[in-house]
Every structure is written in C-alpha cells, then in structure tokens.
Design a protein around this motif. Structure first.
Motif, PDB file in Angstrom:
ATOM      1  N   ALA A  53      32.014-118.530  19.767  1.00 34.27           N
ATOM      2  CA  ALA A  53      32.129-119.603  18.787  1.00 34.27           C
ATOM      3  C   ALA A  53      33.201-120.573  19.276  1.00 34.27           C
ATOM      4  O   ALA A  53      34.213-120.156  19.844  1.00 34.27           O
ATOM      5  CB  ALA A  53      32.501-119.055  17.419  1.00 34.27           C
ATOM      6  N   THR A  54      32.946-121.842  19.084  1.00 29.67           N
ATOM      7  CA  THR A  54      33.911-122.859  19.479  1.00 29.67           C
ATOM      8  C   THR A  54      33.811-124.022  18.506  1.00 29.67           C
ATOM      9  O   THR A  54      32.914-124.061  17.672  1.00 29.67           O
ATOM     10  CB  THR A  54      33.683-123.306  20.940  1.00 29.67           C
ATOM     11  OG1 THR A  54      34.748-124.157  21.339  1.00 29.67           O
ATOM     12  CG2 THR A  54      32.360-124.011  21.102  1.00 29.67           C
ATOM     13  N   ARG A  55      34.697-124.972  18.621  1.00 28.94           N
ATOM     14  CA  ARG A  55      34.737-126.119  17.704  1.00 28.94           C
ATOM     15  C   ARG A  55      34.475-127.415  18.456  1.00 28.94           C
ATOM     16  O   ARG A  55      34.874-127.560  19.602  1.00 28.94           O
ATOM     17  CB  ARG A  55      36.090-126.222  17.020  1.00 28.94           C
ATOM     18  CG  ARG A  55      36.394-125.060  16.125  1.00 28.94           C
ATOM     19  CD  ARG A  55      37.773-125.242  15.493  1.00 28.94           C
ATOM     20  NE  ARG A  55      38.123-124.078  14.726  1.00 28.94           N
ATOM     21  CZ  ARG A  55      37.976-124.004  13.408  1.00 28.94           C
ATOM     22  NH1 ARG A  55      37.511-125.025  12.737  1.00 28.94           N
ATOM     23  NH2 ARG A  55      38.306-122.902  12.771  1.00 28.94           N
ATOM     24  N   VAL A  95      28.699-136.166  23.450  1.00 30.70           N
ATOM     25  CA  VAL A  95      28.074-135.395  24.517  1.00 30.70           C
ATOM     26  C   VAL A  95      29.127-134.453  25.087  1.00 30.70           C
ATOM     27  O   VAL A  95      30.260-134.862  25.356  1.00 30.70           O
ATOM     28  CB  VAL A  95      27.539-136.324  25.627  1.00 30.70           C
ATOM     29  CG1 VAL A  95      26.906-135.511  26.745  1.00 30.70           C
ATOM     30  CG2 VAL A  95      26.548-137.323  25.055  1.00 30.70           C
ATOM     31  N   HIS A  96      28.749-133.200  25.264  1.00 31.86           N
ATOM     32  CA  HIS A  96      29.682-132.184  25.746  1.00 31.86           C
ATOM     33  C   HIS A  96      29.016-131.304  26.790  1.00 31.86           C
ATOM     34  O   HIS A  96      27.803-131.099  26.763  1.00 31.86           O
ATOM     35  CB  HIS A  96      30.172-131.307  24.599  1.00 31.86           C
ATOM     36  CG  HIS A  96      30.919-132.046  23.560  1.00 31.86           C
ATOM     37  ND1 HIS A  96      32.276-132.276  23.634  1.00 31.86           N
ATOM     38  CD2 HIS A  96      30.510-132.644  22.421  1.00 31.86           C
ATOM     39  CE1 HIS A  96      32.660-132.963  22.580  1.00 31.86           C
ATOM     40  NE2 HIS A  96      31.608-133.195  21.828  1.00 31.86           N
ATOM     41  N   ALA A  97      29.834-130.763  27.673  1.00 34.85           N
ATOM     42  CA  ALA A  97      29.397-129.753  28.621  1.00 34.85           C
ATOM     43  C   ALA A  97      29.948-128.422  28.140  1.00 34.85           C
ATOM     44  O   ALA A  97      31.109-128.329  27.756  1.00 34.85           O
ATOM     45  CB  ALA A  97      29.901-130.076  30.019  1.00 34.85           C
ATOM     46  N   LEU A  98      29.117-127.418  28.161  1.00 29.74           N
ATOM     47  CA  LEU A  98      29.541-126.081  27.761  1.00 29.74           C
ATOM     48  C   LEU A  98      29.973-125.333  29.014  1.00 29.74           C
ATOM     49  O   LEU A  98      29.197-125.167  29.948  1.00 29.74           O
ATOM     50  CB  LEU A  98      28.394-125.346  27.079  1.00 29.74           C
ATOM     51  CG  LEU A  98      28.701-123.969  26.504  1.00 29.74           C
ATOM     52  CD1 LEU A  98      29.718-124.080  25.373  1.00 29.74           C
ATOM     53  CD2 LEU A  98      27.430-123.311  25.999  1.00 29.74           C
ATOM     54  N   THR A  99      31.233-124.935  29.033  1.00 34.01           N
ATOM     55  CA  THR A  99      31.766-124.214  30.191  1.00 34.01           C
ATOM     56  C   THR A  99      32.387-122.905  29.726  1.00 34.01           C
ATOM     57  O   THR A  99      32.876-122.806  28.608  1.00 34.01           O
ATOM     58  CB  THR A  99      32.829-125.044  30.934  1.00 34.01           C
ATOM     59  OG1 THR A  99      33.880-125.382  30.016  1.00 34.01           O
ATOM     60  CG2 THR A  99      32.241-126.313  31.512  1.00 34.01           C
ATOM     61  N   GLU A 100      32.356-121.948  30.626  1.00 30.17           N
ATOM     62  CA  GLU A 100      32.965-120.664  30.302  1.00 30.17           C
ATOM     63  C   GLU A 100      34.352-120.627  30.904  1.00 30.17           C
ATOM     64  O   GLU A 100      34.535-120.764  32.112  1.00 30.17           O
ATOM     65  CB  GLU A 100      32.121-119.507  30.840  1.00 30.17           C
ATOM     66  CG  GLU A 100      32.566-118.170  30.340  1.00 30.17           C
ATOM     67  CD  GLU A 100      31.576-117.056  30.654  1.00 30.17           C
ATOM     68  OE1 GLU A 100      31.844-115.926  30.221  1.00 30.17           O
ATOM     69  OE2 GLU A 100      30.569-117.317  31.319  1.00 30.17           O
ATOM     70  N   PHE A 105      33.872-119.482  25.830  1.00 32.62           N
ATOM     71  CA  PHE A 105      33.190-120.746  26.040  1.00 32.62           C
ATOM     72  C   PHE A 105      33.993-121.900  25.453  1.00 32.62           C
ATOM     73  O   PHE A 105      34.620-121.763  24.410  1.00 32.62           O
ATOM     74  CB  PHE A 105      31.799-120.713  25.416  1.00 32.62           C
ATOM     75  CG  PHE A 105      30.844-119.825  26.162  1.00 32.62           C
ATOM     76  CD1 PHE A 105      30.203-120.287  27.291  1.00 32.62           C
ATOM     77  CD2 PHE A 105      30.612-118.528  25.745  1.00 32.62           C
ATOM     78  CE1 PHE A 105      29.325-119.470  27.988  1.00 32.62           C
ATOM     79  CE2 PHE A 105      29.742-117.703  26.427  1.00 32.62           C
ATOM     80  CZ  PHE A 105      29.100-118.178  27.562  1.00 32.62           C
ATOM     81  N   GLU A 106      33.936-123.039  26.142  1.00 28.95           N
ATOM     82  CA  GLU A 106      34.638-124.236  25.687  1.00 28.95           C
ATOM     83  C   GLU A 106      33.692-125.427  25.782  1.00 28.95           C
ATOM     84  O   GLU A 106      32.809-125.466  26.639  1.00 28.95           O
ATOM     85  CB  GLU A 106      35.868-124.485  26.555  1.00 28.95           C
ATOM     86  CG  GLU A 106      36.890-123.370  26.490  1.00 28.95           C
ATOM     87  CD  GLU A 106      38.040-123.569  27.478  1.00 28.95           C
ATOM     88  OE1 GLU A 106      38.106-124.653  28.101  1.00 28.95           O
ATOM     89  OE2 GLU A 106      38.847-122.653  27.626  1.00 28.95           O
TER      90      GLU A 106
END
Length: 172
Positions: A53-55, A95-100, A105-106
C-alpha cells in the motif's frame, strides 16, 4: 429445580450451541474452499492479494476517481474543486511510475510526453471546466482497440458526458 442447577444447564446449553456453531463454521469454510478450488480449475485464475500500500500525494484536496496503466506508468484521475480558478490537467491527472524500494513499493512522479501536455487537450480541458462548472471525472478506461478514454460527466444525468480519447502507441 434449584437455581444452581438451572444456571449450570443454561451455561451448558450455551457451550453446546457454541461448539455446534463452531463445527458448522469449519464445515462451511471447508466446503467454500473446495468450491473455490473447483472454480479455479474450471475457470482459471489465481489468488488475489495486496502486495503493498502506498499514497499518492497531490497539491490540492481532491477525491481519487480512477487509475489506469498507460505505457508502463500509472495515470491517476481525480475530482478537484478549486474555487478561485479552473482546474488544469495537472490538477485532475497525475502520472507515476511504480518502483520497488527498500521499504516496499513507491510511486514516483513520471513524465508522459504528449499525454497531458498536448496543446489541443490542454485547451479542450480548459473549455470543459470553463463551460461546465460541475464537470467531474467519472472513469479512466483502456479499450481493447488501444484507446485511453477519460469520461467526464458534464450535466445532471449520467448520459451527459464528454469523452477525451488518446491512441495508445507501442512506445507508450
């Protein structure tokens, strides 16, 4: 019958009922598990689980409306009410990139050239909010034919909509 004996019987009845219900719950859970296994055999699929989970941080108070994957990035859509000015593309979409990362995850802000900064889109989105003060984003959707749709409700009924569409190219 003495009070002590009546209390013992009532307490015993409670215990008996509780044990019966617990056993029935176990049987029901076992049957549901077998049914789910059979469903997966017939229809395929896998177990869904929350990986993390992230914000999503925004500059304005807004209500998240939808999310869609576009070219390996995540496009978020929001409904925002700004009293002193009309919303811009940056207020309604991000727009966001999901990175671990090390902590899980961020979401990192990302670029999507041509998606939200195209002059025609910026002009038409401005007109949408200028002429339809109660316009609100209803849905973001990728079609099977490769179009990204942003559907806005512009009137009182769900049939009063305006749709923006982009063609998804192989390079995103």
């Amino acid at each position: 019958m003495s009070e002590a004996r009546a209390d013992a019987l009532e307490g015993g009845s409670y215990e008996v009922l509780r044990e019966r219900l617990a056993k029935q719950g176990e049987v029901l859970a076992e049957k549901a598990g077998r049914l789910n296994d059979r469903r997966q055999e017939v229809f395929g699929g896998s177990e869904l689980a929350i990986a993390a989970a992230t914000r999503v941080r925004t500059e304005n108070n807004c209500v998240p409306r939808d999310i869609v994957q576009v070219g390996g990035r995540l496009l978020f859509g929001f409904n925002v009410v700004l009293h002193l000015r009309e919303p811009t593309a940056a207020d309604v979409f991000s727009v966001h990139a999901l990175t671990e990362g090390a902590d899980g995850f961020e979401l990192d802000a990302a670029d999507a050239p041509g998606l939200l900064d195209a002059p025609d889109f910026v002009r038409e989105l401005g007109e949408l909010y200028r002429y339809y003060k109660k316009a609100r984003l209803i849905q973001l959707r990728m079609t099977e034919t490769g179009y990204l749709l942003a559907i806005f409700q512009i009137g009182e009924t769900v049939d009063d909509v305006r749709v923006f569409h982009w063609s998804d190219s192989p390079d995103g």
